[in-house]
Write a protein that holds these residues in place. Structure first.
Motif, PDB file in Angstrom:
ATOM      1  N   ALA A  85       9.941  14.945  -7.456  1.00  0.00           N
ATOM      2  CA  ALA A  85      10.711  15.417  -6.246  1.00  0.00           C
ATOM      3  C   ALA A  85       9.654  16.348  -5.447  1.00  0.00           C
ATOM      4  N   GLY A  86       9.828  16.597  -4.136  1.00  0.00           N
ATOM      5  CA  GLY A  86       8.907  17.172  -3.468  1.00  0.00           C
ATOM      6  C   GLY A  86       7.822  16.657  -2.923  1.00  0.00           C
ATOM      7  N   LEU A  87       7.901  15.390  -3.203  1.00  0.00           N
ATOM      8  CA  LEU A  87       6.464  14.655  -2.627  1.00  0.00           C
ATOM      9  C   LEU A  87       7.290  13.306  -1.508  1.00  0.00           C
ATOM     10  N   ALA A  88       6.585  13.299  -0.300  1.00  0.00           N
ATOM     11  CA  ALA A  88       7.245  12.508   0.556  1.00  0.00           C
ATOM     12  C   ALA A  88       6.562  11.053   0.321  1.00  0.00           C
TER      13      ALA A  88
ATOM     14  N   HIS B  69       0.881  -1.117  -0.219  1.00  0.00           N
ATOM     15  CA  HIS B  69      -0.179   0.014  -0.016  1.00  0.00           C
ATOM     16  C   HIS B  69       0.993   1.120   0.057  1.00  0.00           C
ATOM     17  N   ASP B  70       0.972   1.725  -1.234  1.00  0.00           N
ATOM     18  CA  ASP B  70       1.973   3.054  -1.434  1.00  0.00           C
ATOM     19  C   ASP B  70       1.219   4.441  -0.881  1.00  0.00           C
ATOM     20  N   ALA B  71       2.014   5.207  -0.472  1.00  0.00           N
ATOM     21  CA  ALA B  71       1.273   6.586  -0.087  1.00  0.00           C
ATOM     22  C   ALA B  71       2.328   7.775  -0.409  1.00  0.00           C
ATOM     23  N   VAL B  72       1.742   8.774  -0.691  1.00  0.00           N
ATOM     24  CA  VAL B  72       2.575   9.994  -1.134  1.00  0.00           C
ATOM     25  C   VAL B  72       1.925  11.242  -0.667  1.00  0.00           C
ATOM     26  N   VAL B  73       2.679  12.232  -0.384  1.00  0.00           N
ATOM     27  CA  VAL B  73       2.135  13.626   0.394  1.00  0.00           C
ATOM     28  C   VAL B  73       2.921  14.435  -0.262  1.00  0.00           C
ATOM     29  N   ASP B  74       1.983  15.342  -1.062  1.00  0.00           N
ATOM     30  CA  ASP B  74       2.360  16.626  -1.624  1.00  0.00           C
ATOM     31  C   ASP B  74       3.156  17.654  -0.648  1.00  0.00           C
ATOM     32  N   LEU B  75       4.475  17.905  -0.770  1.00  0.00           N
ATOM     33  CA  LEU B  75       5.146  18.860   0.053  1.00  0.00           C
ATOM     34  C   LEU B  75       5.700  20.088  -0.642  1.00  0.00           C
ATOM     35  N   ARG B  76       5.217  20.286  -2.026  1.00  0.00           N
ATOM     36  CA  ARG B  76       5.664  21.381  -2.680  1.00  0.00           C
ATOM     37  C   ARG B  76       4.607  22.329  -2.513  1.00  0.00           C
TER      38      ARG B  76
ATOM     39  N   TYR C 193      -0.807  21.059  -2.589  1.00  0.00           N
ATOM     40  CA  TYR C 193      -0.148  20.952  -1.324  1.00  0.00           C
ATOM     41  C   TYR C 193      -0.621  20.510   0.056  1.00  0.00           C
ATOM     42  N   LEU C 194       0.239  19.171   0.505  1.00  0.00           N
ATOM     43  CA  LEU C 194      -0.241  18.697   1.747  1.00  0.00           C
ATOM     44  C   LEU C 194      -1.439  17.656   1.407  1.00  0.00           C
ATOM     45  N   ARG C 195      -1.829  17.366   0.302  1.00  0.00           N
ATOM     46  CA  ARG C 195      -2.921  16.347   0.110  1.00  0.00           C
ATOM     47  C   ARG C 195      -1.831  15.169  -0.195  1.00  0.00           C
TER      48      ARG C 195
END
Length: 177
Positions: A115-118, A82-89, A95-97
């Motif tokens: 780049a820019g996503l956790a 189960h893969d997850a990413v968070v937008d940190l740009r 942003y933050l979704r």
């Protein structure tokens, strides 16, 4: 291969299109030229493998700070995650979704993470392996992360957490940054 943009700008699901016969099938999983046609980085400087013994293992949420932020192409080669990413740009409309998908050896999908996503994942099976293609060499001093259960992001993990590294448990809340 099918390259499909997801809800976060620049985040793509890459699905192979198998050409099958009596032997099995053959499918492209990466093409520098086709990636470039979608505005994606297609050349990767290093590859890494993450092997996980137990179902429920969580790794993440990891990112690298600028100027060493990494673009990754992530594929599950054995088992499922189960893969997850968070937008940190900060300038991004998302942003933050977050976005979450299932990658598995069975579906053979990959996730292109700009780049820019956790990024992080939870294993859904024992003996799960993930292949990372990364656009630049890793710089340890730039490595950072978000806590896997930070209430600011409300990520949903489908399994009870069985294994997680002390470093991943120690990341501070996003609100405190």
């Amino acid at each position: 291969m099918i390259v499909e943009e997801l809800a976060l700008p620049g985040l793509f699901l890459v699905r192979p299109e198998p050409h099958a016969d009596e032997r099995g099938f053959f499918a492209r999983t990466h093409c520098e030229e086709e990636f470039a046609g979608h505005g994606l980085i297609g050349r990767f400087a290093q590859s890494s493998v993450s092997f996980n013994h137990r179902r429920g293992t969580v790794r993440g949420m990891h990112f690298s700070r600028e100027p060493h932020a990494e673009t990754k192409l992530v594929r599950c080669t054995s088992g499922a995650i189960h893969d997850a990413v968070v937008d940190l740009r900060p300038g991004s409309p998302t942003y933050l979704r977050t976005e979450q998908v299932t990658l598995s050896a069975r579906n053979r999908h990959a996730l292109y993470i700009p780049a820019g996503l956790a990024h992080g994942f939870q294993t859904l099976m024992d003996e799960t392996e993930i292949l990372y293609m990364i656009d630049r060499p890793f710089v340890a001093a730039a490595a950072d992360g978000l806590r896997w259960n930070d209430p600011a992001f409300a990520l949903s993990w489908p399994e009870p957490v069985t294994v997680i590294a002390p470093r991943d448990l120690a990341f501070p809340d996003w609100a405190g940054r």
